[in-house]
Design a protein around this motif. Structure first.
Motif, PDB file in Angstrom:
ATOM      1  N   LEU A  24       1.087  -1.313  -0.232  1.00  0.00           N
ATOM      2  CA  LEU A  24       0.041   0.077  -0.293  1.00  0.00           C
ATOM      3  C   LEU A  24       0.885   0.760  -0.180  1.00  0.00           C
ATOM      4  O   LEU A  24       0.924   2.472  -0.669  1.00  0.00           O
ATOM      5  CB  LEU A  24      -0.707  -0.522   0.713  1.00  0.00           C
ATOM      6  N   LEU A  29       2.255   2.020  -3.530  1.00  0.00           N
ATOM      7  CA  LEU A  29       1.339   2.713  -4.421  1.00  0.00           C
ATOM      8  C   LEU A  29       1.532   3.491  -4.218  1.00  0.00           C
ATOM      9  O   LEU A  29       0.958   4.608  -4.609  1.00  0.00           O
ATOM     10  CB  LEU A  29       0.406   1.531  -4.535  1.00  0.00           C
ATOM     11  N   ALA A  30       1.346   4.002  -2.696  1.00  0.00           N
ATOM     12  CA  ALA A  30       0.609   5.788  -2.464  1.00  0.00           C
ATOM     13  C   ALA A  30       2.052   6.878  -2.236  1.00  0.00           C
ATOM     14  O   ALA A  30       2.031   7.649  -2.674  1.00  0.00           O
ATOM     15  CB  ALA A  30       0.467   5.651  -1.043  1.00  0.00           C
ATOM     16  N   LEU A  58      -5.275   7.252   1.290  1.00  0.00           N
ATOM     17  CA  LEU A  58      -4.891   5.718   1.845  1.00  0.00           C
ATOM     18  C   LEU A  58      -5.442   5.972   3.408  1.00  0.00           C
ATOM     19  O   LEU A  58      -5.591   7.109   3.918  1.00  0.00           O
ATOM     20  CB  LEU A  58      -3.423   6.224   2.326  1.00  0.00           C
ATOM     21  N   LEU A 112      -7.035   2.859  -0.674  1.00  0.00           N
ATOM     22  CA  LEU A 112      -6.428   1.846  -0.373  1.00  0.00           C
ATOM     23  C   LEU A 112      -6.141   1.580   1.347  1.00  0.00           C
ATOM     24  O   LEU A 112      -6.026   2.601   1.612  1.00  0.00           O
ATOM     25  CB  LEU A 112      -4.358   1.998  -0.751  1.00  0.00           C
ATOM     26  N   ASP A 163      -5.329  -0.125   5.125  1.00  0.00           N
ATOM     27  CA  ASP A 163      -4.909  -0.952   5.525  1.00  0.00           C
ATOM     28  C   ASP A 163      -6.059  -1.411   7.190  1.00  0.00           C
ATOM     29  O   ASP A 163      -5.571  -1.169   8.214  1.00  0.00           O
ATOM     30  CB  ASP A 163      -3.717  -0.769   6.235  1.00  0.00           C
ATOM     31  N   LEU A 200      -8.256  -1.743  -3.138  1.00  0.00           N
ATOM     32  CA  LEU A 200      -7.084  -2.588  -2.081  1.00  0.00           C
ATOM     33  C   LEU A 200      -7.394  -2.561  -0.896  1.00  0.00           C
ATOM     34  O   LEU A 200      -7.287  -1.384  -0.234  1.00  0.00           O
ATOM     35  CB  LEU A 200      -5.537  -2.204  -3.221  1.00  0.00           C
TER      36      LEU A 200
END
Length: 221
Positions: free
Chosen positions: A38, A41-42, A73, A140, A142, A171
């Motif tokens: 993540l 990607l960020a 994110l 994204l 988490d 994601l």
């Protein structure tokens, strides 16, 4: 792509795709590389080989720059301001409160309350409301479920699923594979920084026992 921290490689030859309108789950044991994926990607962790592409074009720049392109994110630590009220937290991200409150009506009676006085579930609803409202194109997320009661987790994951149904790409990193596959369209299983299994969520739901035994056992970070 490959990515890591300084001289420490974490991800190796990773290929993954998230399309508009779908939830993609990323699962794996502790230390598998989910969070690093993540962050890479960020734009928060350097990509050492390969590239991140968005709308088919190479995507570079900081997290702030990528956010202007529609990225959001959510990290494990819930990016909210504990000393501010719920309303002020929402106003920092959105001019109007209408859309975030439409996503999570549970927050309306809490608007004047300081975020530090909310339960963990209420804080995560606030975090997700801030992320899903507005011009978000790619989320994204988490470990949304970390430390939360199952009824709250279900509420959060339904909101994520609904956002994808409206066209957002998601994601979703989850250690609880059953939670992830319940709302996902596709899934990737990571082990030691590599994708070791991928496929439609409907297919992988029938292999949960095998996946847990083969890929999700605890491993060294």
């Amino acid at each position: 792509m490959s990515a890591g921290y300084g001289q420490l490689p974490v991800l190796t030859d990773m290929n993954l795709r998230v399309d508009a309108g779908e939830v993609v789950a990323l699962v794996g044991a502790n230390g598998a590389g989910k969070t690093t994926t993540l962050l890479a990607l960020a734009g928060e962790v350097p990509v050492t080989a390969g590239q991140v592409r968005f709308d088919g074009k190479p995507w570079a720049g900081s997290l702030e720059q990528r956010a202007r392109g529609g990225l959001r994110l959510i990290t494990e630590d819930r990016a909210v301001f504990m000393s501010l009220s719920v309303a002020d937290n929402l106003r920092l991200a959105h001019k109007s409160l209408d859309e975030p409150l439409a996503l999570f009506p549970e927050l309306e009676p809490l608007l004047r309350r300081k975020v530090g006085l909310l339960s963990g579930g209420e804080q995560q609803m606030l975090t997700l409301a801030r992320a899903l409202a507005g011009d978000t194109r790619l989320l994204l997320a988490d470990e949304l479920s970390l430390g939360l009661a199952p009824i709250v987790v279900g509420r959060l994951l339904r909101a994520v699923r609904a956002a994808a149904d409206r066209g957002m790409g998601v994601l979703l990193v989850e250690q609880q594979i059953r939670n992830a596959l319940a709302v996902a369209d596709r899934a990737y299983v990571l082990r030691r920084g590599r994708v070791v299994l991928q496929g439609p969520a409907a297919e992988l739901r029938g292999r949960i026992g095998e996946i847990e035994a083969s890929y999700l056992a605890a491993e060294a970070s």
